[in-house]
Design a protein around this motif. Sequence first.
Motif, PDB file in Angstrom:
ATOM      1  N   VAL A 108     -12.971 -29.388 -14.764  1.00 16.27           N
ATOM      2  CA  VAL A 108     -14.089 -29.729 -15.387  1.00 16.27           C
ATOM      3  C   VAL A 108     -15.137 -29.036 -14.539  1.00 16.27           C
ATOM      4  O   VAL A 108     -15.038 -29.239 -13.170  1.00 16.27           O
ATOM      5  N   VAL A 109     -16.035 -28.328 -14.942  1.00 15.61           N
ATOM      6  CA  VAL A 109     -17.238 -27.882 -14.259  1.00 15.61           C
ATOM      7  C   VAL A 109     -18.516 -27.798 -15.042  1.00 15.61           C
ATOM      8  O   VAL A 109     -18.897 -27.344 -15.932  1.00 15.61           O
ATOM      9  N   SER A 110     -19.300 -28.507 -14.219  1.00 13.64           N
ATOM     10  CA  SER A 110     -20.710 -28.826 -14.379  1.00 13.64           C
ATOM     11  C   SER A 110     -21.495 -27.669 -13.854  1.00 13.64           C
ATOM     12  O   SER A 110     -20.979 -27.323 -12.842  1.00 13.64           O
ATOM     13  N   ASN A 111     -22.647 -27.731 -14.308  1.00 10.41           N
ATOM     14  CA  ASN A 111     -23.625 -26.413 -13.814  1.00 10.41           C
ATOM     15  C   ASN A 111     -25.077 -26.852 -13.812  1.00 10.41           C
ATOM     16  O   ASN A 111     -25.386 -27.817 -14.473  1.00 10.41           O
ATOM     17  N   ASP A 112     -25.786 -26.251 -12.870  1.00  7.58           N
ATOM     18  CA  ASP A 112     -27.278 -26.563 -12.831  1.00  7.58           C
ATOM     19  C   ASP A 112     -27.853 -26.499 -14.072  1.00  7.58           C
ATOM     20  O   ASP A 112     -28.734 -27.012 -14.310  1.00  7.58           O
ATOM     21  N   ASP A 113     -27.504 -25.376 -14.856  1.00  6.83           N
ATOM     22  CA  ASP A 113     -27.925 -25.007 -16.244  1.00  6.83           C
ATOM     23  C   ASP A 113     -26.918 -25.926 -16.904  1.00  6.83           C
ATOM     24  O   ASP A 113     -25.512 -25.559 -17.231  1.00  6.83           O
ATOM     25  N   ALA A 114     -27.221 -27.051 -17.617  1.00  7.55           N
ATOM     26  CA  ALA A 114     -26.291 -28.069 -18.155  1.00  7.55           C
ATOM     27  C   ALA A 114     -25.651 -27.376 -19.462  1.00  7.55           C
ATOM     28  O   ALA A 114     -24.593 -27.726 -19.629  1.00  7.55           O
ATOM     29  N   SER A 115     -26.189 -26.479 -19.999  1.00  9.09           N
ATOM     30  CA  SER A 115     -25.658 -25.609 -21.212  1.00  9.09           C
ATOM     31  C   SER A 115     -24.466 -24.961 -20.788  1.00  9.09           C
ATOM     32  O   SER A 115     -23.752 -24.420 -21.846  1.00  9.09           O
ATOM     33  N   GLN A 116     -24.345 -24.574 -19.553  1.00 10.89           N
ATOM     34  CA  GLN A 116     -23.197 -23.709 -19.058  1.00 10.89           C
ATOM     35  C   GLN A 116     -22.173 -24.399 -18.363  1.00 10.89           C
ATOM     36  O   GLN A 116     -21.128 -23.825 -17.957  1.00 10.89           O
ATOM     37  N   GLY A 117     -22.191 -25.774 -18.588  1.00  9.89           N
ATOM     38  CA  GLY A 117     -20.896 -26.619 -18.081  1.00  9.89           C
ATOM     39  C   GLY A 117     -19.651 -26.344 -18.861  1.00  9.89           C
ATOM     40  O   GLY A 117     -20.130 -26.057 -20.128  1.00  9.89           O
ATOM     41  N   ILE A 118     -18.696 -26.415 -18.521  1.00 11.52           N
ATOM     42  CA  ILE A 118     -17.424 -26.094 -19.323  1.00 11.52           C
ATOM     43  C   ILE A 118     -16.462 -26.930 -18.646  1.00 11.52           C
ATOM     44  O   ILE A 118     -16.029 -27.411 -17.596  1.00 11.52           O
ATOM     45  N   ALA A 119     -15.424 -27.236 -19.683  1.00 11.54           N
ATOM     46  CA  ALA A 119     -14.003 -28.090 -19.425  1.00 11.54           C
ATOM     47  C   ALA A 119     -12.956 -27.892 -20.192  1.00 11.54           C
ATOM     48  O   ALA A 119     -13.130 -27.469 -21.436  1.00 11.54           O
ATOM     49  N   VAL A 120     -11.815 -28.059 -19.738  1.00 14.37           N
ATOM     50  CA  VAL A 120     -10.354 -28.021 -20.557  1.00 14.37           C
ATOM     51  C   VAL A 120      -9.863 -29.251 -20.149  1.00 14.37           C
ATOM     52  O   VAL A 120      -9.872 -29.656 -18.797  1.00 14.37           O
ATOM     53  N   PHE A 121      -9.099 -29.892 -21.027  1.00 14.21           N
ATOM     54  CA  PHE A 121      -8.310 -31.035 -20.981  1.00 14.21           C
ATOM     55  C   PHE A 121      -6.914 -30.757 -21.678  1.00 14.21           C
ATOM     56  O   PHE A 121      -6.858 -30.424 -22.595  1.00 14.21           O
ATOM     57  N   SER A 122      -6.048 -31.232 -20.997  1.00 16.42           N
ATOM     58  CA  SER A 122      -4.387 -31.119 -21.746  1.00 16.42           C
ATOM     59  C   SER A 122      -3.634 -32.075 -21.264  1.00 16.42           C
ATOM     60  O   SER A 122      -3.900 -32.885 -20.619  1.00 16.42           O
ATOM     61  N   LYS A 123      -2.786 -32.403 -22.497  1.00 17.35           N
ATOM     62  CA  LYS A 123      -1.713 -33.482 -22.154  1.00 17.35           C
ATOM     63  C   LYS A 123      -0.562 -32.666 -21.280  1.00 17.35           C
ATOM     64  O   LYS A 123       0.499 -33.520 -21.230  1.00 17.35           O
ATOM     65  N   HIS A 124      -0.447 -31.520 -21.268  1.00 23.49           N
ATOM     66  CA  HIS A 124       0.526 -30.612 -20.514  1.00 23.49           C
ATOM     67  C   HIS A 124       0.166 -29.973 -19.314  1.00 23.49           C
ATOM     68  O   HIS A 124      -1.135 -29.761 -19.330  1.00 23.49           O
TER      69      HIS A 124
END
Length: 309
Positions: A147-163
């Motif tokens: 999970v990566v948040s950013n000062d520019d909220a629209s550019q935050g990004i994340a991946v989640f996985s069961k594996h």
Amino acid sequence: MRQPKNKERALAAVLLLPALLLLIPTYTFTLTLFQSFLFQAMLVYGLLSILWIIRHHYRLAGINFSIYLLVLIKINSPIGLGYQINQGKEQMTVLQFNVLATNQAYESTIDRVIQLSPDFVSFQEVSAEWATELKKGLAIDYPFSKVVSNDDASQGIAVFSKHPLIDTEIVEWAGTTNIIGKVKMHEEEINFLALHTRSPTTRLKWNSRNEHLNIAKKYISEKKGEFLVLGDFNTVPWDNRLKNFKSTTELQDSRKKLTPTFPAWNPYLAQIPIDYIFHSKGIGCRSLDSVKITSDHLAIMGTYELKGM
């Protein structure tokens, strides 16, 4: 009789001018924006064809219907004709969703994701608040994440996985944050790239988006193994730059019909497809559908077959 014919010719000329702008390649900023709404323009020309037939203006009807067909071909040409299946016995479900940074429907979003139960999820516009809520709400069902948040909220990004996630990295391309790595499904390791290009609302952002696609294209082309590339690409399938991205990387679009995703509050006919899950040829796509969750984007969810080791 000359006056009605002259009027008909004038109308035909007026209708042909925007058609030319719709059909020429999208190599400029203005044309790219204009042609984003190609699907809606196609519907207008189709309705005009019917209108002219009702009014017995058959020449105008023929011109409009010809334009309708040409635009239809342009829309459909980058979209595959059928799902690639029977690639293997192992299956994987993938969800792609732009949550919208200002959206505060944290609980209902998380509940819906858990209900859908995909194996792998990519989120965009992950603000600091979203980062906290997603990590807290998905930790049990999705023990592996980045999970990566950013000062520019629209550019935050994340991946989640069961594996398990392997070799995950955060990389900055064209001023935007991307997540690269591998997801281990059973005995197979699949490369992934999760991204969010800039929305091309200005010429500067359009250039940034194009640079981003070029860097991603180079990275994918130089990497060996099967690939999933997913995110909010902020462009439509018939954009020449996205077509070039696909042809250079040899990735396939999971979309086999229009499946628009934005803006979610508009009716289907007033939406455009800008979210994608691309896959390499060694991965088969059984289905892809849009899913209403929250946000101004619809999510898309695909089911994939893995060839196995």
